[in-house]
Write a protein that holds these residues in place. Structure first.
Motif, PDB file in Angstrom:
ATOM      1  N   LEU A 251       3.490   1.032 -12.976  1.00  0.00           N
ATOM      2  CA  LEU A 251       3.151  -0.314 -13.126  1.00  0.00           C
ATOM      3  C   LEU A 251       3.002  -1.060 -11.883  1.00  0.00           C
ATOM      4  CD1 LEU A 251       5.716  -1.128 -16.082  1.00  0.00           C
ATOM      5  CD2 LEU A 251       3.283  -0.351 -16.344  1.00  0.00           C
ATOM      6  N   VAL A 252       3.726  -1.214 -11.027  1.00  0.00           N
ATOM      7  CA  VAL A 252       3.770  -2.133  -9.861  1.00  0.00           C
ATOM      8  C   VAL A 252       2.456  -1.552  -9.055  1.00  0.00           C
ATOM      9  CG1 VAL A 252       4.826  -2.836  -7.654  1.00  0.00           C
ATOM     10  CG2 VAL A 252       6.121  -2.680  -9.792  1.00  0.00           C
ATOM     11  N   SER A 253       2.150  -0.383  -9.050  1.00  0.00           N
ATOM     12  CA  SER A 253       1.099   0.393  -8.098  1.00  0.00           C
ATOM     13  C   SER A 253      -0.232   0.093  -8.669  1.00  0.00           C
ATOM     14  CB  SER A 253       1.251   1.652  -7.771  1.00  0.00           C
ATOM     15  OG  SER A 253       2.647   1.840  -7.163  1.00  0.00           O
ATOM     16  N   ASP A 254      -0.523  -0.073 -10.006  1.00  0.00           N
ATOM     17  CA  ASP A 254      -1.601   0.028 -10.714  1.00  0.00           C
ATOM     18  C   ASP A 254      -2.147  -1.415 -10.939  1.00  0.00           C
ATOM     19  OD1 ASP A 254      -3.755   1.712 -11.736  1.00  0.00           O
ATOM     20  OD2 ASP A 254      -3.457   0.864 -13.550  1.00  0.00           O
ATOM     21  N   ILE A 255      -1.261  -2.252 -11.240  1.00  0.00           N
ATOM     22  CA  ILE A 255      -1.697  -3.706 -11.480  1.00  0.00           C
ATOM     23  C   ILE A 255      -2.590  -4.143 -10.317  1.00  0.00           C
ATOM     24  CG2 ILE A 255      -0.888  -5.973 -11.777  1.00  0.00           C
ATOM     25  CD1 ILE A 255       1.484  -5.067 -13.521  1.00  0.00           C
ATOM     26  N   PRO A 256      -2.288  -4.165  -8.971  1.00  0.00           N
ATOM     27  CA  PRO A 256      -3.241  -4.571  -8.154  1.00  0.00           C
ATOM     28  C   PRO A 256      -4.522  -3.879  -8.162  1.00  0.00           C
ATOM     29  CG  PRO A 256      -0.897  -4.090  -6.838  1.00  0.00           C
ATOM     30  CD  PRO A 256      -1.059  -3.560  -8.519  1.00  0.00           C
ATOM     31  N   ALA A 257      -4.641  -2.597  -8.495  1.00  0.00           N
ATOM     32  CA  ALA A 257      -6.023  -1.872  -8.536  1.00  0.00           C
ATOM     33  C   ALA A 257      -6.836  -2.353  -9.506  1.00  0.00           C
ATOM     34  CB  ALA A 257      -5.565  -0.559  -8.666  1.00  0.00           C
ATOM     35  N   LEU A 332      -0.133  -9.256  -2.379  1.00  0.00           N
ATOM     36  CA  LEU A 332      -0.347  -7.854  -2.726  1.00  0.00           C
ATOM     37  C   LEU A 332      -0.424  -6.814  -1.786  1.00  0.00           C
ATOM     38  CD1 LEU A 332      -3.788  -8.484  -4.721  1.00  0.00           C
ATOM     39  CD2 LEU A 332      -1.607  -7.890  -5.444  1.00  0.00           C
ATOM     40  N   ALA A 333      -0.309  -7.394  -0.305  1.00  0.00           N
ATOM     41  CA  ALA A 333      -0.196  -6.425   0.786  1.00  0.00           C
ATOM     42  C   ALA A 333       1.310  -6.214   1.123  1.00  0.00           C
ATOM     43  CB  ALA A 333      -0.665  -7.161   2.104  1.00  0.00           C
ATOM     44  N   LEU A 334       2.212  -7.230   0.635  1.00  0.00           N
ATOM     45  CA  LEU A 334       3.466  -7.059   0.541  1.00  0.00           C
ATOM     46  C   LEU A 334       3.924  -5.922  -0.533  1.00  0.00           C
ATOM     47  CD1 LEU A 334       5.114 -10.579   1.412  1.00  0.00           C
ATOM     48  CD2 LEU A 334       4.925  -8.298   2.962  1.00  0.00           C
ATOM     49  N   THR A 335       3.348  -6.102  -1.755  1.00  0.00           N
ATOM     50  CA  THR A 335       3.495  -5.219  -2.625  1.00  0.00           C
ATOM     51  C   THR A 335       3.330  -3.817  -2.339  1.00  0.00           C
ATOM     52  OG1 THR A 335       2.691  -6.961  -4.397  1.00  0.00           O
ATOM     53  CG2 THR A 335       2.940  -4.647  -4.945  1.00  0.00           C
ATOM     54  N   GLY A 336       2.119  -3.518  -1.764  1.00  0.00           N
ATOM     55  CA  GLY A 336       1.857  -2.225  -1.108  1.00  0.00           C
ATOM     56  C   GLY A 336       2.953  -1.708  -0.400  1.00  0.00           C
ATOM     57  N   LEU A 337       3.506  -2.486   0.416  1.00  0.00           N
ATOM     58  CA  LEU A 337       4.508  -2.227   1.555  1.00  0.00           C
ATOM     59  C   LEU A 337       5.483  -2.103   0.640  1.00  0.00           C
ATOM     60  CD1 LEU A 337       5.253  -1.767   4.515  1.00  0.00           C
ATOM     61  CD2 LEU A 337       5.707  -4.420   4.485  1.00  0.00           C
ATOM     62  N   GLY A 338       6.196  -2.642   0.016  1.00  0.00           N
ATOM     63  CA  GLY A 338       7.278  -2.714  -0.694  1.00  0.00           C
ATOM     64  C   GLY A 338       7.676  -1.748  -1.776  1.00  0.00           C
ATOM     65  N   TRP A 373       0.751   4.606 -15.514  1.00  0.00           N
ATOM     66  CA  TRP A 373      -0.499   4.133 -15.311  1.00  0.00           C
ATOM     67  C   TRP A 373      -1.438   4.001 -16.476  1.00  0.00           C
ATOM     68  CZ3 TRP A 373       0.257   8.299 -11.120  1.00  0.00           C
ATOM     69  CH2 TRP A 373       0.636   7.521  -9.696  1.00  0.00           C
ATOM     70  N   MET A 374      -1.281   4.762 -17.381  1.00  0.00           N
ATOM     71  CA  MET A 374      -1.771   4.652 -18.704  1.00  0.00           C
ATOM     72  C   MET A 374      -1.599   3.368 -19.299  1.00  0.00           C
ATOM     73  SD  MET A 374      -2.200   8.424 -20.396  1.00  0.00           S
ATOM     74  CE  MET A 374      -3.105   7.949 -21.535  1.00  0.00           C
ATOM     75  N   ALA A 375      -0.211   2.816 -19.196  1.00  0.00           N
ATOM     76  CA  ALA A 375       0.295   1.650 -20.081  1.00  0.00           C
ATOM     77  C   ALA A 375      -0.229   0.403 -19.280  1.00  0.00           C
ATOM     78  CB  ALA A 375       1.629   1.633 -20.041  1.00  0.00           C
ATOM     79  N   VAL A 380      -1.211  -5.381 -19.833  1.00  0.00           N
ATOM     80  CA  VAL A 380      -1.406  -6.469 -19.182  1.00  0.00           C
ATOM     81  C   VAL A 380      -2.629  -7.172 -19.764  1.00  0.00           C
ATOM     82  CG1 VAL A 380      -2.332  -7.645 -17.088  1.00  0.00           C
ATOM     83  CG2 VAL A 380      -0.550  -5.569 -16.841  1.00  0.00           C
ATOM     84  N   GLY A 381      -3.540  -6.447 -20.466  1.00  0.00           N
ATOM     85  CA  GLY A 381      -4.834  -6.813 -21.246  1.00  0.00           C
ATOM     86  C   GLY A 381      -4.292  -7.671 -22.274  1.00  0.00           C
ATOM     87  N   GLY A 382      -3.307  -6.948 -23.177  1.00  0.00           N
ATOM     88  CA  GLY A 382      -2.877  -7.698 -24.380  1.00  0.00           C
ATOM     89  C   GLY A 382      -2.153  -8.952 -24.095  1.00  0.00           C
TER      90      GLY A 382
END
Length: 431
Positions: A251-257, A332-338, A373-375, A380-382
């Motif tokens: 979830l954390v990785s795909d939201i920025p993408a 977002l950069a800190l998210t990738g690092l974290g 990733w599928m979720a 988020v859209g809903g």
């Protein structure tokens, strides 16, 4: 001493590391599995770069494309479970090699799709091979980690990220030059498949998967012995916390993408700045993984994952309400690092569970990550439809806090002393 020469018993002979056949074999395997990680990232990124041109060539509407793009996710759910079973039965070398070659070959199928339905079938194959490769290469990495005196998993995942960057950048260059999709995929598939076949022969054979002992001890059980695996229900109970960790990390990785660029556009950022959102996240992730092995050796998996997750949660929670695009990019950069070391930590923990086949455990962790990733998009859209995107993106810091709470499950469980009859391997990885 006579004639200026040392007698044979003058002292212990220092053996050069590069003459140690066992250490050299493990070092070659380490480079080989790194190559598979690179291929995995490059092949998936190559497909992603060509999605707009494939849509245009087939004349697909947004809804039809969305249906076809569900294929990789559905295939990955099957591939992760099948890959785990195959690794437990046949070992990670064969699964890594065959699945990676199939992944490359699946690129050749995509240009021959003639409709949304046939594209869906092609992408089902691609997704299944993608996930099976993921399971195989991570299982091989866990085996190598056990023989290595220091952490290596983050470096492996950094190689995958670098492969994705190379695949994306080369894809952009090829598209700019007007090279047809079919030729692009054919050249990439042949090159990457050749790398996989060359690397496959250098990976460790199946008895290393079945005979590996506790992580980081350098010890193994009887050669060729298979761990006594639990039943499916008991295995899920054992792997469950790590699977949940992987789900939250996805979830954390795909939201920025998926949503970072959309949020930046809503904040008034230009198209170029919005498009940079995932690149900024990826840069932080690569940096974290390149430095991650040294950090894990010093602080341990749990402490490092918990700290990164807390930094991520605070950074995003503080910047979202401000409505400032530059601050969000920094977050977002800190998210990738974290979050960079969370997936490697989950795989490491899965490979150390007692009474569970490492391949099966890693397959289930992979399955949970793919579910995450599928979720992301429907979740988020809903929420965005009802509450607005800024509120919906609060899912990210909440998931990061969940990661912080689950971080201790990545540490190996307490183990008793090994049976005195079990042979001890002095194998270590050099370099």
């Amino acid at each position: 001493m006579k004639g200026g020469t040392l007698p044979d018993d003058a002292g212990p002979t220092r053996v050069r590391r590069d003459t140690d056949p066992v250490g050299a074999r493990h070092l070659r395997a380490r480079y080989a599995v790194s190559a598979v990680f690179f291929v995995h990232g490059a092949s998936v990124a190559t497909w992603a770069a060509e999605i707009p041109r494939v849509q245009e060539r087939l004349g697909l509407e947004a809804g039809e494309l969305g249906l076809a793009l569900a294929g990789p996710g559905m295939g990955a759910l099957l591939g992760s479970q099948l890959g785990g079973w195959l690794v437990a039965r046949y070992g990670s070398r064969g699964v890594s090699t065959v699945a990676a070659v199939v992944l490359c070959a699946s690129l050749l199928l995509v240009p021959f799709a003639s409709s949304a339905g046939t594209l869906l079938v092609c992408l089902l194959v691609l997704g299944a091979a993608d996930a099976a490769t993921d399971v195989g290469m991570n299982s091989q990495s866990v085996v190598l980690q056990r023989a290595c005196p220091r952490p290596i998993l983050n470096g492996m995942h950094a190689t995958r990220s670098l492969g994705a960057i190379v695949g994306a950048l080369s894809g952009s260059l090829v598209i700019a030059q007007g090279v047809p999709v079919r030729q692009h995929f054919a050249v990439v598939a042949l090159l990457l498949a050749g790398v996989c076949l060359a690397a496959g022969g250098l990976l460790l054979p199946a008895h290393h998967d079945h005979g590996a002992g506790p992580r980081g001890t350098g010890r193994r059980g009887p050669t060729g012995s298979r761990p006594r695996d639990r039943g499916v229900a008991a295995r899920w109970r054992a792997v469950g916390p790590l699977a949940l960790l992987a789900f939250l990390a996805a979830l954390v990785s795909d939201i920025p993408a998926s949503w970072g660029g959309v949020q930046l556009r809503e904040l008034g950022a230009s198209g170029g700045v919005a498009a940079a959102s995932y690149a900024v996240f990826s840069a932080g992730e690569v940096l974290g993984r390149m430095c991650g092995d040294r950090a894990v050796a010093r602080y341990g998996w749990a402490r490092l994952i918990r700290t990164g997750a807390v930094v991520t949660a605070v950074a995003v929670a503080v910047t979202l309400p401000t409505g400032q695009a530059p601050l969000l990019l920094a977050a977002l950069a800190l998210t990738g690092l974290g979050v960079s070391v969370t997936f490697p930590g989950a795989f490491s923990g899965a490979g150390a569970l007692p009474g569970v086949s490492p391949g099966a455990a890693i397959g289930q962790v992979t399955f949970a990550g793919r579910l995450g990733w599928m979720a992301v998009s429907p979740l988020v859209g809903g929420l965005a439809t009802v509450f607005g995107l800024t509120v919906a993106l609060a899912v990210l810091p909440l998931a990061a806090l969940g990661i912080a709470l689950l971080a201790p499950v990545t540490e190996p469980p307490a183990r008793g002393a090994l049976d005195a009859s079990s042979p001890v391997s002095t194998t270590t990885l050099h370099g």
